[in-house]
Design a protein around this motif. Sequence first.
Motif, mmCIF file in Angstrom:
data_model
loop_
_atom_site.group_PDB
_atom_site.id
_atom_site.type_symbol
_atom_site.label_atom_id
_atom_site.label_comp_id
_atom_site.label_asym_id
_atom_site.label_seq_id
_atom_site.Cartn_x
_atom_site.Cartn_y
_atom_site.Cartn_z
ATOM 1 N N VAL A 183 -1.010 19.522 -5.928
ATOM 2 C CA VAL A 183 -2.242 20.274 -6.198
ATOM 3 C C VAL A 183 -2.462 21.331 -5.113
ATOM 4 N N THR A 184 -2.146 20.975 -3.868
ATOM 5 C CA THR A 184 -2.273 21.929 -2.753
ATOM 6 C C THR A 184 -1.393 23.150 -2.985
ATOM 7 N N ALA A 197 0.810 -1.226 0.000
ATOM 8 C CA ALA A 197 0.000 0.000 0.000
ATOM 9 C C ALA A 197 0.837 1.267 0.000
ATOM 10 N N GLN A 198 2.105 1.161 0.358
ATOM 11 C CA GLN A 198 2.914 2.361 0.551
ATOM 12 C C GLN A 198 3.190 3.120 -0.741
ATOM 13 N N VAL A 252 -5.888 16.660 2.966
ATOM 14 C CA VAL A 252 -6.969 16.828 1.993
ATOM 15 C C VAL A 252 -7.571 18.231 2.033
ATOM 16 N N THR A 253 -7.882 18.722 3.238
ATOM 17 C CA THR A 253 -8.540 20.032 3.353
ATOM 18 C C THR A 253 -7.721 21.175 2.744
ATOM 19 N N PRO A 254 -6.401 21.276 2.992
ATOM 20 C CA PRO A 254 -5.625 22.347 2.346
ATOM 21 C C PRO A 254 -5.665 22.285 0.823
ATOM 22 N N VAL A 262 2.162 7.955 -4.249
ATOM 23 C CA VAL A 262 1.753 8.627 -5.491
ATOM 24 C C VAL A 262 0.530 9.503 -5.236
ATOM 25 N N LEU A 263 -0.460 8.956 -4.510
ATOM 26 C CA LEU A 263 -1.688 9.700 -4.223
ATOM 27 C C LEU A 263 -1.406 10.969 -3.431
#
Length: 312
Positions: A35-36, A21-22, A278-280, A27-28
């Motif tokens: 994007v932030t 999963a790492q 996520v929020t930023p 990448v995610l």
Amino acid sequence: MRGNHTQTKFILLGITESPRAQTPLFVLFLLIYIVTLVGNVGIITLVRVSPSLHTPMYFFLTQFAFTDICYSTVISPRMLADLLSEDKTISFTACMMQFFTFAFFAAIECHLLAMMAYDRHVAICQPLLYVTIISSRVCWQLVASSYLLSFLSAIIYTWCVFGGSFCGPNHIDHFFCDVSPLLKLVCSDTHSSEMIIFAFVTINVVSAVVVTLLSYISIIRTVLRMCSAQSRARAFHTCASHLMVVSLFFGTAFFMYLQPSSSHRSLDKVVSIIYTVVTPMLNPFIYSLRNKEVKGALIKCRRRLFNHRQLR
């Protein structure tokens, strides 16, 4: 500030221990971080180059975008490095500095959200006095006081956490140095530290929420008294983006920090990802996609850029 401790380093257990999963998570979260940065730098740049956005509302928005950049940068680079590294150790000093800067910028965000709500309250409820009440000088004074209060609060938080004795295990069950997992490693009694932290978090978070709620109660009363349906719709639309950001930030903050440490569970990591990563990233899109003035300024900038290229 170190207190009577024996640990010189900690080990961050991270988001997951699954090797499979790492890499996908790296990448995610790398994409989210990029994007932030692009989104928030874009908001700051757009406001600076657009004269129509040189108002107190967008002054606070640029401060908020800058804080989002700093807030995310405190967490994301270290988290990304740990996802690809087998060595997840962090020194005592680095952990303390990460905690301090995170607490500092989180407190600033609380104050800025309250300021933005108050700004909307004055703009809608006292439009004739808006320029006098929310002057450029007042804006800078509010931001400066926010930085000062946040700095003092962050020092107190850091002292309460790192002033204890770390003489036992050094594995932090989190992806960054946060209050709850750190206090679990303190050997000495943490009850007084938890009470002080709870009190100051309450002062910062609850006071900001109260200012926000009172501002919006007043806004709703004023809007409902408006004769024109178009005016009511425009006023509500102006406040909608700010309410979405407030709900995201304060909702997760209440869940994480205004509950006893004994009640924290594995879901905390997911909630932490929402408000630290996520929020930023979402904030610039919430403000730009739901704001006609921002979209209008963006269209004008594109036209100017296109015309400039044609002239060349």
